[in-house]
Write an enzyme that holds these catalytic residues in place. Structure first.
Site, PDB file in Angstrom:
ATOM      1  N   LYS A   1     -28.732  11.730  61.317  1.00 30.19           N
ATOM      2  CA  LYS A   1     -29.919  10.848  61.399  1.00 30.19           C
ATOM      3  C   LYS A   1     -29.538   9.401  61.056  1.00 30.19           C
ATOM      4  O   LYS A   1     -29.881   8.476  61.781  1.00 30.19           O
ATOM      5  CB  LYS A   1     -31.024  11.329  60.433  1.00 30.19           C
TER       6      LYS A   1
ATOM      7  N   ARG B   1     -40.251  14.622  55.036  1.00 28.23           N
ATOM      8  CA  ARG B   1     -39.436  15.797  54.728  1.00 28.23           C
ATOM      9  C   ARG B   1     -40.273  16.959  54.213  1.00 28.23           C
ATOM     10  O   ARG B   1     -39.725  18.030  53.929  1.00 28.23           O
ATOM     11  CB  ARG B   1     -38.405  15.436  53.665  1.00 28.23           C
TER      12      ARG B   1
ATOM     13  N   ARG C   1     -17.907  13.685  54.681  1.00 24.31           N
ATOM     14  CA  ARG C   1     -18.569  12.467  54.209  1.00 24.31           C
ATOM     15  C   ARG C   1     -18.276  12.251  52.723  1.00 24.31           C
ATOM     16  O   ARG C   1     -18.097  11.122  52.274  1.00 24.31           O
ATOM     17  CB  ARG C   1     -20.092  12.553  54.452  1.00 24.31           C
TER      18      ARG C   1
ATOM     19  N   ARG D   1     -21.122   9.275  47.309  1.00 20.42           N
ATOM     20  CA  ARG D   1     -22.453   9.810  46.972  1.00 20.42           C
ATOM     21  C   ARG D   1     -22.301  11.026  46.081  1.00 20.42           C
ATOM     22  O   ARG D   1     -21.648  11.999  46.454  1.00 20.42           O
ATOM     23  CB  ARG D   1     -23.204  10.184  48.255  1.00 20.42           C
TER      24      ARG D   1
ATOM     25  N   ARG E   1     -29.129  22.088  49.810  1.00 20.00           N
ATOM     26  CA  ARG E   1     -29.911  21.149  50.630  1.00 20.00           C
ATOM     27  C   ARG E   1     -30.294  21.768  51.976  1.00 20.00           C
ATOM     28  O   ARG E   1     -31.384  21.523  52.489  1.00 20.00           O
ATOM     29  CB  ARG E   1     -29.125  19.855  50.839  1.00 20.00           C
TER      30      ARG E   1
HETATM   31  P1  B4P Z   1     -25.431  11.282  58.431  1.00 18.04           P
HETATM   32  O1  B4P Z   1     -25.804  10.431  59.579  1.00 18.04           O
HETATM   33  O2  B4P Z   1     -25.054  10.590  57.140  1.00 18.04           O
HETATM   34  O3  B4P Z   1     -26.507  12.420  58.121  1.00 18.04           O
HETATM   35  P2  B4P Z   1     -28.039  12.385  57.677  1.00 18.04           P
HETATM   36  O4  B4P Z   1     -28.697  13.375  58.566  1.00 18.04           O
HETATM   37  O5  B4P Z   1     -28.587  10.994  57.677  1.00 18.04           O
HETATM   38  O6  B4P Z   1     -27.868  12.873  56.145  1.00 18.04           O
HETATM   39  P3  B4P Z   1     -28.783  13.192  54.916  1.00 18.04           P
HETATM   40  O7  B4P Z   1     -29.911  14.091  55.322  1.00 18.04           O
HETATM   41  O8  B4P Z   1     -27.794  13.727  53.917  1.00 18.04           O
HETATM   42  O9  B4P Z   1     -29.312  11.889  54.252  1.00 18.04           O
HETATM   43  P4  B4P Z   1     -30.582  11.320  53.485  1.00 18.04           P
HETATM   44  O10 B4P Z   1     -30.096  10.029  53.005  1.00 18.04           O
HETATM   45  O11 B4P Z   1     -31.773  11.329  54.384  1.00 18.04           O
HETATM   46  O12 B4P Z   1     -24.191  12.184  58.910  1.00 18.04           O
HETATM   47  C1  B4P Z   1     -23.493  13.013  58.036  1.00 18.04           C
HETATM   48  C2  B4P Z   1     -21.988  12.873  58.234  1.00 18.04           C
HETATM   49  O13 B4P Z   1     -21.625  13.332  59.526  1.00 18.04           O
HETATM   50  C3  B4P Z   1     -21.480  11.423  58.150  1.00 18.04           C
HETATM   51  O14 B4P Z   1     -20.255  11.420  57.463  1.00 18.04           O
HETATM   52  C4  B4P Z   1     -21.279  11.015  59.602  1.00 18.04           C
HETATM   53  O15 B4P Z   1     -20.237  10.063  59.750  1.00 18.04           O
HETATM   54  C5  B4P Z   1     -20.903  12.335  60.250  1.00 18.04           C
HETATM   55  N1  B4P Z   1     -21.354  12.451  61.641  1.00 18.04           N
HETATM   56  C6  B4P Z   1     -22.510  11.991  62.170  1.00 18.04           C
HETATM   57  N2  B4P Z   1     -22.588  12.310  63.485  1.00 18.04           N
HETATM   58  C7  B4P Z   1     -21.433  13.014  63.769  1.00 18.04           C
HETATM   59  C8  B4P Z   1     -20.932  13.642  64.956  1.00 18.04           C
HETATM   60  N3  B4P Z   1     -21.606  13.587  66.111  1.00 18.04           N
HETATM   61  N4  B4P Z   1     -19.760  14.285  64.899  1.00 18.04           N
HETATM   62  C9  B4P Z   1     -19.048  14.339  63.710  1.00 18.04           C
HETATM   63  N5  B4P Z   1     -19.462  13.759  62.560  1.00 18.04           N
HETATM   64  C10 B4P Z   1     -20.645  13.110  62.587  1.00 18.04           C
HETATM   65  O16 B4P Z   1     -30.937  12.282  52.230  1.00 18.04           O
HETATM   66  C11 B4P Z   1     -30.278  12.284  50.978  1.00 18.04           C
HETATM   67  C12 B4P Z   1     -31.143  12.871  49.849  1.00 18.04           C
HETATM   68  O17 B4P Z   1     -32.190  11.936  49.511  1.00 18.04           O
HETATM   69  C13 B4P Z   1     -31.918  14.186  50.136  1.00 18.04           C
HETATM   70  O18 B4P Z   1     -31.137  15.333  49.905  1.00 18.04           O
HETATM   71  C14 B4P Z   1     -33.113  14.078  49.131  1.00 18.04           C
HETATM   72  O19 B4P Z   1     -32.741  14.483  47.832  1.00 18.04           O
HETATM   73  C15 B4P Z   1     -33.407  12.592  49.091  1.00 18.04           C
HETATM   74  N6  B4P Z   1     -34.487  12.235  50.035  1.00 18.04           N
HETATM   75  C16 B4P Z   1     -34.341  11.412  51.123  1.00 18.04           C
HETATM   76  N7  B4P Z   1     -35.507  11.295  51.787  1.00 18.04           N
HETATM   77  C17 B4P Z   1     -36.411  12.054  51.113  1.00 18.04           C
HETATM   78  C18 B4P Z   1     -37.795  12.363  51.331  1.00 18.04           C
HETATM   79  N8  B4P Z   1     -38.461  11.866  52.381  1.00 18.04           N
HETATM   80  N9  B4P Z   1     -38.412  13.185  50.452  1.00 18.04           N
HETATM   81  C19 B4P Z   1     -37.764  13.685  49.386  1.00 18.04           C
HETATM   82  N10 B4P Z   1     -36.448  13.446  49.131  1.00 18.04           N
HETATM   83  C20 B4P Z   1     -35.767  12.640  49.985  1.00 18.04           C
END
Ligand code: B4P
Length: 196
Positions: free
Chosen positions: A14, A89, A128, A134, A146
């Protein structure tokens, strides 16, 4: 106004895709994960509370993230649209967002869910962890927690938007640019049929 939710399990890309999408479409990026990490970096009371919760793989309380989104929407009154990344979420967050947008005479136009299998998700998060600094990435048990929390508390949000006929699935496996092209073709089609 065009409002997009990018949805999917932790590690589905995302954040990665949001960076590219906001550049192309000029939407305001609202990532609750980034907002929470800013609070943590600034050592605010909210940040200290959030860090404890995030490090266990749990979700931060609804009222905290809804409050953050409410503030951000207020700060960007003239925005051409928003890209919500990692929010909503929970069902309570989705219902709150529906209400907040309604107050602006707006709505969610499109919800895209990135489909990625669990083995690949864990692989990406383990990778990552090597560079992100992180603390919620550091432990594979936390990453599995998670994914569990996603299935239990977050996936019902997809059903909520499916009932509203706003949900589209996109294959989130493959090269980053390839996935970006898939997203753009769906967004372009939707924008053509949505009055701006
Ligand atoms: P990302 O792009 O970092 O993944 P994400 O889906 O954004 O991650 P996440 O769900 O952990 O983050 P958030 O900050 O929302 O990709 C992951 C990895 O894969 C990276 O290293 C990237 O380079 C790699 N990658 C991407 N695409 C690729 C591909 N095509 N091929 C290979 N590699 C690839 O959440 C973090 C925490 O914050 C949650 O656990 C929660 O505790 C809290 N939080 C956030 N929002 C919240 C909400 N609305 N309510 C309650 N808690 C919340």
């Amino acid at each position: 106004m065009f409002n997009l939710i990018l949805f999917g399990p932790p590690g589905s890309g995302k954040g990665t895709q949001s960076e590219k999408l906001i550049e192309k479409y000029g939407l305001v990026h609202l990532s609750t994960g980034n907002l929470l990490r800013e609070e943590i970096a600034n050592n605010t009371p909210l940040g200290l509370e959030a860090r404890n919760i995030m490090d266990k793989g749990h979700l931060v309380p609804d009222e905290v993230v809804i409050g953050m989104i409410d503030n951000s929407l207020e700060h960007h009154k003239e925005a051409p649209g928003f890209l919500f990344d990692g929010f909503p979420r929970t069902l309570a967050q989705a219902e709150a967002l529906d209400k907040l947008l309604l107050l602006k005479n707006a709505e969610t136009d499109l919800v895209i869910i990135l489909d990625v299998n669990e083995e690949e998700l864990i692989k990406r998060l383990v990778n990552r962890a090597k560079t992100s600094g992180r603390s919620d990435d550091a432990d594979e048990n936390v990453q599995r927690k998670r994914q569990e929390v996603y299935k239990r508390d977050t996936f019902p949000v997809a059903t909520h938007y499916q009932k509203m006929k706003k949900l589209v699935h996109v294959d989130g496996m493959g090269e980053i640019d390839q996935i970006f092209q898939r997203l753009c073709s769906i967004i372009d089609k939707k924008r053509k049929s949505t009055p701006q």
